[in-house]
Scaffold this motif. Structure first.
Motif, PDB file in Angstrom:
ATOM      1  N   ARG A   1       0.815  -1.066   0.091  1.00  0.00           N
ATOM      2  CA  ARG A   1      -0.086  -0.012   0.243  1.00  0.00           C
ATOM      3  C   ARG A   1       0.930   1.229   0.124  1.00  0.00           C
ATOM      4  NH1 ARG A   1      -1.411  -3.057   4.122  1.00  0.00           N
ATOM      5  NH2 ARG A   1      -0.708  -1.426   5.518  1.00  0.00           N
ATOM      6  N   PRO A   2       0.556   2.296  -0.847  1.00  0.00           N
ATOM      7  CA  PRO A   2       1.315   3.664  -0.650  1.00  0.00           C
ATOM      8  C   PRO A   2       1.606   3.980   0.813  1.00  0.00           C
ATOM      9  CG  PRO A   2      -0.375   3.738  -2.330  1.00  0.00           C
ATOM     10  CD  PRO A   2      -0.721   2.678  -1.537  1.00  0.00           C
TER      11      PRO A   2
ATOM     12  N   ALA B   1      -4.760  -1.225  -1.148  1.00  0.00           N
ATOM     13  CA  ALA B   1      -3.897  -2.179  -1.574  1.00  0.00           C
ATOM     14  C   ALA B   1      -3.499  -1.958  -3.232  1.00  0.00           C
ATOM     15  CB  ALA B   1      -4.481  -3.512  -1.304  1.00  0.00           C
ATOM     16  N   THR B   2      -2.445  -1.684  -3.471  1.00  0.00           N
ATOM     17  CA  THR B   2      -2.204  -1.451  -4.667  1.00  0.00           C
ATOM     18  C   THR B   2      -1.375  -2.842  -5.526  1.00  0.00           C
ATOM     19  OG1 THR B   2       0.082  -0.494  -4.018  1.00  0.00           O
ATOM     20  CG2 THR B   2      -1.944   0.819  -4.549  1.00  0.00           C
ATOM     21  N   SER B   3      -0.737  -3.651  -4.761  1.00  0.00           N
ATOM     22  CA  SER B   3      -0.269  -4.703  -5.405  1.00  0.00           C
ATOM     23  C   SER B   3       0.107  -6.080  -4.233  1.00  0.00           C
ATOM     24  CB  SER B   3       1.024  -4.408  -6.123  1.00  0.00           C
ATOM     25  OG  SER B   3       2.099  -4.025  -5.023  1.00  0.00           O
ATOM     26  N   LEU B   4       0.207  -6.945  -5.035  1.00  0.00           N
ATOM     27  CA  LEU B   4       0.468  -8.276  -4.092  1.00  0.00           C
ATOM     28  C   LEU B   4       2.083  -8.541  -4.402  1.00  0.00           C
ATOM     29  CD1 LEU B   4      -2.630 -10.483  -4.482  1.00  0.00           C
ATOM     30  CD2 LEU B   4      -1.965  -9.147  -2.355  1.00  0.00           C
ATOM     31  N   ALA B   5       2.860  -8.997  -3.591  1.00  0.00           N
ATOM     32  CA  ALA B   5       4.455  -9.174  -3.759  1.00  0.00           C
ATOM     33  C   ALA B   5       4.737 -10.601  -3.131  1.00  0.00           C
ATOM     34  CB  ALA B   5       5.054  -8.245  -3.359  1.00  0.00           C
TER      35      ALA B   5
ATOM     36  N   THR C   1       0.130  -6.134  -9.968  1.00  0.00           N
ATOM     37  CA  THR C   1      -0.931  -4.787  -9.526  1.00  0.00           C
ATOM     38  C   THR C   1      -2.260  -5.294  -9.284  1.00  0.00           C
ATOM     39  OG1 THR C   1       0.800  -3.248 -10.962  1.00  0.00           O
ATOM     40  CG2 THR C   1      -1.325  -2.571 -10.414  1.00  0.00           C
ATOM     41  N   LEU C   2      -3.003  -4.396  -8.513  1.00  0.00           N
ATOM     42  CA  LEU C   2      -4.043  -4.792  -8.245  1.00  0.00           C
ATOM     43  C   LEU C   2      -5.405  -4.036  -8.723  1.00  0.00           C
ATOM     44  CD1 LEU C   2      -4.070  -6.146  -4.440  1.00  0.00           C
ATOM     45  CD2 LEU C   2      -4.509  -7.780  -6.544  1.00  0.00           C
TER      46      LEU C   2
ATOM     47  N   SER D   1      -6.902  -3.411 -11.346  1.00  0.00           N
ATOM     48  CA  SER D   1      -7.837  -3.726 -12.473  1.00  0.00           C
ATOM     49  C   SER D   1      -8.995  -4.599 -11.710  1.00  0.00           C
ATOM     50  CB  SER D   1      -7.343  -4.641 -13.684  1.00  0.00           C
ATOM     51  OG  SER D   1      -6.780  -5.983 -12.887  1.00  0.00           O
ATOM     52  N   VAL D   2      -8.932  -4.708 -10.475  1.00  0.00           N
ATOM     53  CA  VAL D   2      -9.919  -5.576  -9.785  1.00  0.00           C
ATOM     54  C   VAL D   2     -10.506  -4.509  -8.647  1.00  0.00           C
ATOM     55  CG1 VAL D   2      -9.153  -7.851 -10.284  1.00  0.00           C
ATOM     56  CG2 VAL D   2      -8.351  -6.689  -8.379  1.00  0.00           C
ATOM     57  N   GLY D   3     -10.547  -3.287  -8.667  1.00  0.00           N
ATOM     58  CA  GLY D   3     -11.009  -2.183  -7.732  1.00  0.00           C
ATOM     59  C   GLY D   3     -10.021  -1.868  -6.589  1.00  0.00           C
ATOM     60  N   PHE D   4      -8.953  -2.297  -6.528  1.00  0.00           N
ATOM     61  CA  PHE D   4      -7.911  -1.797  -5.180  1.00  0.00           C
ATOM     62  C   PHE D   4      -7.067  -0.599  -5.874  1.00  0.00           C
ATOM     63  CE2 PHE D   4      -8.913  -6.249  -4.361  1.00  0.00           C
ATOM     64  CZ  PHE D   4      -9.097  -6.250  -2.890  1.00  0.00           C
ATOM     65  N   GLY D   5      -6.658  -0.104  -4.872  1.00  0.00           N
ATOM     66  CA  GLY D   5      -5.525   1.049  -5.286  1.00  0.00           C
ATOM     67  C   GLY D   5      -6.326   2.155  -5.532  1.00  0.00           C
ATOM     68  N   GLU D   6      -7.724   2.515  -4.847  1.00  0.00           N
ATOM     69  CA  GLU D   6      -8.393   3.805  -5.329  1.00  0.00           C
ATOM     70  C   GLU D   6      -8.319   4.621  -4.396  1.00  0.00           C
ATOM     71  OE1 GLU D   6     -12.414   1.882  -5.516  1.00  0.00           O
ATOM     72  OE2 GLU D   6     -11.894   1.566  -7.612  1.00  0.00           O
TER      73      GLU D   6
END
Length: 96
Positions: free
Chosen positions: A37-38, A63-67, A88-89, A91-96
């Protein structure tokens, strides 16, 4: 090459994650999944056990990505290595 598969729900705050094509780390090492998360430290979502899917809970919309990293046996409190992959997440509604 290996791959990661994710089925995620932003409204439920959960994801099912599969890791395939990656050899088990050598020695007493494991693959560990992190949410990124940023402006926040990475948070562990659990350890992979071979090809068994990992159910990740407690995700939020920031949440912006999974690593995935390779960590000492039993996992770590924070990543100790660079990610072997990151997804990167947005495209499925996260990171907004």
């Amino acid at each position: 090459g290996g791959g990661i598969g994710v089925v995620a729900s932003a409204s439920e705050g959960r994801a099912v994650v599969t890791l395939s094509g990656y050899r088990e780390p050598s020695g007493d090492r494991v693959h560990q999944l992190w949410v990124m998360r940023p402006g926040a430290e990475a948070r562990s979502l659990g350890l992979f056990e071979g090809d068994t899917p990992l159910v990740a809970t407690g995700l939020d919309r920031s949440a912006t990505s999974l690593a995935v990293t390779v960590e000492p046996g039993g996992g770590s409190h924070r990543p100790t290595s660079r990610p072997v992959l990151q997804l990167t997440l947005e495209s499925v509604g996260f990171g907004e």
